[in-house]
Design a protein around this motif. Structure first.
Motif, PDB file in Angstrom:
ATOM      1  N   ALA A 114      44.493  53.514   5.894  1.00 57.07           N
ATOM      2  CA  ALA A 114      44.586  52.838   7.379  1.00 57.07           C
ATOM      3  C   ALA A 114      45.719  52.548   7.640  1.00 57.07           C
ATOM      4  CB  ALA A 114      43.429  51.881   7.560  1.00 57.07           C
ATOM      5  N   ALA A 115      46.665  51.862   6.751  1.00 58.86           N
ATOM      6  CA  ALA A 115      48.002  51.171   7.019  1.00 58.86           C
ATOM      7  C   ALA A 115      49.038  52.180   7.168  1.00 58.86           C
ATOM      8  CB  ALA A 115      48.299  50.303   5.917  1.00 58.86           C
ATOM      9  N   LEU A 116      48.710  53.337   6.117  1.00 56.01           N
ATOM     10  CA  LEU A 116      49.657  54.577   6.193  1.00 56.01           C
ATOM     11  C   LEU A 116      49.597  55.423   7.507  1.00 56.01           C
ATOM     12  CD1 LEU A 116      51.620  56.637   5.253  1.00 56.01           C
ATOM     13  CD2 LEU A 116      49.356  57.908   3.863  1.00 56.01           C
ATOM     14  N   MET A 117      48.371  55.742   8.128  1.00 59.80           N
ATOM     15  CA  MET A 117      48.064  56.243   9.335  1.00 59.80           C
ATOM     16  C   MET A 117      48.623  55.662  10.338  1.00 59.80           C
ATOM     17  SD  MET A 117      47.026  59.437   8.135  1.00 59.80           S
ATOM     18  CE  MET A 117      47.053  60.128   9.699  1.00 59.80           C
ATOM     19  N   ASP A 118      48.329  54.237  10.189  1.00 60.79           N
ATOM     20  CA  ASP A 118      48.786  53.430  11.780  1.00 60.79           C
ATOM     21  C   ASP A 118      50.230  53.513  11.605  1.00 60.79           C
ATOM     22  OD1 ASP A 118      48.338  51.760  13.884  1.00 60.79           O
ATOM     23  OD2 ASP A 118      49.075  50.257  12.394  1.00 60.79           O
ATOM     24  N   ASN A 119      51.075  53.274  10.394  1.00 58.66           N
ATOM     25  CA  ASN A 119      52.600  53.391  10.394  1.00 58.66           C
ATOM     26  C   ASN A 119      52.928  54.813  10.879  1.00 58.66           C
ATOM     27  OD1 ASN A 119      52.710  50.972   9.273  1.00 58.66           O
ATOM     28  ND2 ASN A 119      53.237  51.607   7.337  1.00 58.66           N
ATOM     29  N   LEU A 120      52.160  55.952  10.501  1.00 48.90           N
ATOM     30  CA  LEU A 120      52.954  57.078  11.036  1.00 48.90           C
ATOM     31  C   LEU A 120      52.711  57.319  12.388  1.00 48.90           C
ATOM     32  CD1 LEU A 120      51.429  59.668   8.181  1.00 48.90           C
ATOM     33  CD2 LEU A 120      53.827  58.894   8.583  1.00 48.90           C
ATOM     34  N   TYR A 121      51.497  56.755  13.036  1.00 48.93           N
ATOM     35  CA  TYR A 121      51.190  56.877  14.397  1.00 48.93           C
ATOM     36  C   TYR A 121      52.200  55.983  15.358  1.00 48.93           C
ATOM     37  CZ  TYR A 121      48.836  57.536  18.685  1.00 48.93           C
ATOM     38  OH  TYR A 121      48.424  58.014  20.111  1.00 48.93           O
ATOM     39  N   ARG A 122      52.446  54.780  14.794  1.00 46.94           N
ATOM     40  CA  ARG A 122      53.466  53.847  15.434  1.00 46.94           C
ATOM     41  C   ARG A 122      54.862  54.215  15.386  1.00 46.94           C
ATOM     42  NH1 ARG A 122      52.600  48.682  12.386  1.00 46.94           N
ATOM     43  NH2 ARG A 122      54.262  47.915  13.811  1.00 46.94           N
ATOM     44  N   MET A 123      55.331  55.049  14.429  1.00 41.71           N
ATOM     45  CA  MET A 123      56.647  55.532  14.069  1.00 41.71           C
ATOM     46  C   MET A 123      56.932  56.712  14.673  1.00 41.71           C
ATOM     47  SD  MET A 123      57.706  54.324  10.063  1.00 41.71           S
ATOM     48  CE  MET A 123      56.568  54.952   9.376  1.00 41.71           C
ATOM     49  N   LEU A 124      55.772  57.478  15.280  1.00 39.45           N
ATOM     50  CA  LEU A 124      56.096  58.899  16.009  1.00 39.45           C
ATOM     51  C   LEU A 124      56.089  58.497  17.353  1.00 39.45           C
ATOM     52  CD1 LEU A 124      56.257  61.837  15.207  1.00 39.45           C
ATOM     53  CD2 LEU A 124      53.886  61.873  15.675  1.00 39.45           C
ATOM     54  N   LYS A 125      57.403  59.080  18.041  1.00 38.05           N
ATOM     55  CA  LYS A 125      57.473  58.819  19.397  1.00 38.05           C
ATOM     56  C   LYS A 125      56.520  59.786  20.304  1.00 38.05           C
ATOM     57  CE  LYS A 125      62.683  58.658  19.307  1.00 38.05           C
ATOM     58  NZ  LYS A 125      63.712  59.278  19.735  1.00 38.05           N
ATOM     59  N   PRO A 126      56.220  59.430  21.514  1.00 39.24           N
ATOM     60  CA  PRO A 126      55.214  60.218  22.129  1.00 39.24           C
ATOM     61  C   PRO A 126      55.632  61.801  22.381  1.00 39.24           C
ATOM     62  CG  PRO A 126      55.532  58.183  23.315  1.00 39.24           C
ATOM     63  CD  PRO A 126      56.547  58.133  22.176  1.00 39.24           C
ATOM     64  N   GLY A 127      55.108  62.473  21.952  1.00 44.52           N
ATOM     65  CA  GLY A 127      55.548  64.044  22.265  1.00 44.52           C
ATOM     66  C   GLY A 127      56.107  64.376  20.866  1.00 44.52           C
ATOM     67  N   GLY A 128      56.152  63.767  19.761  1.00 44.90           N
ATOM     68  CA  GLY A 128      56.537  63.902  18.659  1.00 44.90           C
ATOM     69  C   GLY A 128      55.631  64.588  17.616  1.00 44.90           C
ATOM     70  N   ILE A 129      56.281  65.140  16.572  1.00 47.31           N
ATOM     71  CA  ILE A 129      55.347  66.034  15.599  1.00 47.31           C
ATOM     72  C   ILE A 129      55.427  65.457  14.221  1.00 47.31           C
ATOM     73  CG2 ILE A 129      55.031  68.124  14.508  1.00 47.31           C
ATOM     74  CD1 ILE A 129      56.631  69.337  16.884  1.00 47.31           C
ATOM     75  N   LEU A 130      54.051  65.351  13.694  1.00 45.91           N
ATOM     76  CA  LEU A 130      53.814  64.675  12.420  1.00 45.91           C
ATOM     77  C   LEU A 130      53.312  66.087  11.609  1.00 45.91           C
ATOM     78  CD1 LEU A 130      53.112  62.913   9.932  1.00 45.91           C
ATOM     79  CD2 LEU A 130      50.702  62.383  11.153  1.00 45.91           C
ATOM     80  N   VAL A 131      53.827  66.235  10.452  1.00 48.80           N
ATOM     81  CA  VAL A 131      53.554  67.073   9.676  1.00 48.80           C
ATOM     82  C   VAL A 131      53.376  66.635   8.311  1.00 48.80           C
ATOM     83  CG1 VAL A 131      54.223  69.590   8.364  1.00 48.80           C
ATOM     84  CG2 VAL A 131      55.177  68.858  10.685  1.00 48.80           C
ATOM     85  N   LEU A 132      51.658  66.624   7.895  1.00 49.93           N
ATOM     86  CA  LEU A 132      51.163  65.956   6.740  1.00 49.93           C
ATOM     87  C   LEU A 132      50.519  66.580   5.958  1.00 49.93           C
ATOM     88  CD1 LEU A 132      49.875  62.303   6.738  1.00 49.93           C
ATOM     89  CD2 LEU A 132      48.447  64.097   5.667  1.00 49.93           C
ATOM     90  N   SER A 133      50.746  66.414   4.588  1.00 53.05           N
ATOM     91  CA  SER A 133      49.900  67.465   3.606  1.00 53.05           C
ATOM     92  C   SER A 133      49.336  66.672   2.667  1.00 53.05           C
ATOM     93  CB  SER A 133      50.650  68.483   3.098  1.00 53.05           C
ATOM     94  OG  SER A 133      51.836  68.053   1.911  1.00 53.05           O
ATOM     95  N   SER A 134      48.214  67.040   2.152  1.00 49.29           N
ATOM     96  CA  SER A 134      47.677  66.292   0.933  1.00 49.29           C
ATOM     97  C   SER A 134      46.439  67.441   0.273  1.00 49.29           C
ATOM     98  CB  SER A 134      46.520  65.262   1.557  1.00 49.29           C
ATOM     99  OG  SER A 134      45.971  64.372   0.717  1.00 49.29           O
ATOM    100  N   PRO A 135      46.468  66.926  -0.984  1.00 48.63           N
ATOM    101  CA  PRO A 135      45.517  68.119  -1.740  1.00 48.63           C
ATOM    102  C   PRO A 135      43.996  67.708  -1.605  1.00 48.63           C
ATOM    103  CG  PRO A 135      46.450  66.373  -3.069  1.00 48.63           C
ATOM    104  CD  PRO A 135      47.013  66.144  -1.915  1.00 48.63           C
ATOM    105  N   PHE A 136      43.163  68.674  -1.733  1.00 48.59           N
ATOM    106  CA  PHE A 136      41.594  68.481  -1.393  1.00 48.59           C
ATOM    107  C   PHE A 136      41.202  68.056  -2.871  1.00 48.59           C
ATOM    108  CE2 PHE A 136      42.371  71.710   2.319  1.00 48.59           C
ATOM    109  CZ  PHE A 136      42.524  70.607   3.253  1.00 48.59           C
ATOM    110  N   GLY A 137      39.911  67.289  -2.533  1.00 45.91           N
ATOM    111  CA  GLY A 137      39.048  67.082  -3.719  1.00 45.91           C
ATOM    112  C   GLY A 137      37.706  66.929  -3.522  1.00 45.91           C
ATOM    113  N   ARG A 138      37.213  65.817  -4.250  1.00 45.13           N
ATOM    114  CA  ARG A 138      35.863  65.476  -3.874  1.00 45.13           C
ATOM    115  C   ARG A 138      35.650  64.380  -2.789  1.00 45.13           C
ATOM    116  NH1 ARG A 138      34.134  64.570 -10.117  1.00 45.13           N
ATOM    117  NH2 ARG A 138      33.457  62.726  -9.107  1.00 45.13           N
TER     118      ARG A 138
END
Length: 184
Positions: free
Chosen positions: A102-126
């Motif tokens: 939650a802290a990571l996702m909140d930080n990403l949202y807060r640091m992105l300007k309106p209209g900005g683009i986030l590109v995030l990757s993560s491996p899949f698992g169980r």
């Protein structure tokens, strides 16, 4: 595996513009690729990683006039105040290492300007709360859980990485890595 990592930066390069954050930049090769590949579109790359030794290597091997390498924790809730806002945020293979998602996702949202683009990757698992075979991973989300990360964004495209290629999901194909392209 190196080709898969490099391919994520090539995939993300067309989205990079203005002030760019490369969160959990590692050794810095991707930050350098973005600074060189998008030299006309990018004004600054702030490359942040937790590990000081890795950052020393990055500063030595991938120095570029548009890149500033900084030490920081992706889940530190004071990071947005420290770094400010960005037009583009790249965050690859980081989410699975963070207990306080939650802290990571909140930080990403807060640091992105309106209209900005986030590109995030993560491996899949169980899924959340399930053990993984990777010793440094807290969890590995299912594709469904991965898609739910981006509910706050105005526009979201999910791609799947297969080797060095990215594609929309197809029936009968097993994917190991998801990549979200999100507009705030």
């Amino acid at each position: 595996m190196l080709l898969e990592h490099v391919s994520r930066y090539y995939f993300a390069a067309p989205y990079a513009r203005g002030r760019v954050l490369d969160l959990a930049c590692g050794t810095g090769y991707g930050s350098h690729m973005i600074a060189k590949e998008r030299k006309r579109e990018v004004t600054e790359v702030v490359a942040v990683d937790l590990d000081e030794e890795t950052l020393r290597y990055a500063k030595r091997e991938y120095h570029h006039q548009k890149i500033t390498f900084l030490q920081g924790d992706a889940a530190d809730r004071s990071l947005p105040e420290r770094l400010g806002q960005f037009d583009t945020i790249l965050c690859f293979e980081t989410f699975e290492h963070i207990a306080d998602e939650a802290a990571l996702m909140d930080n990403l949202y807060r640091m992105l300007k309106p209209g900005g683009i986030l590109v995030l990757s993560s491996p899949f698992g169980r899924g959340r709360g399930m053990p993984t075979s990777e010793p440094f991973h807290v969890h590995q989300l299912t594709p469904e859980e991965f898609g739910e990360l981006f509910k706050r964004y105005a526009d979201v495209d999910i791609y799947y990485q297969r080797g060095v290629t990215f594609e929309k999901p197809r029936d009968g194909v097993r994917y190991f890595i998801g990549i979200g392209v999100c507009v705030k």
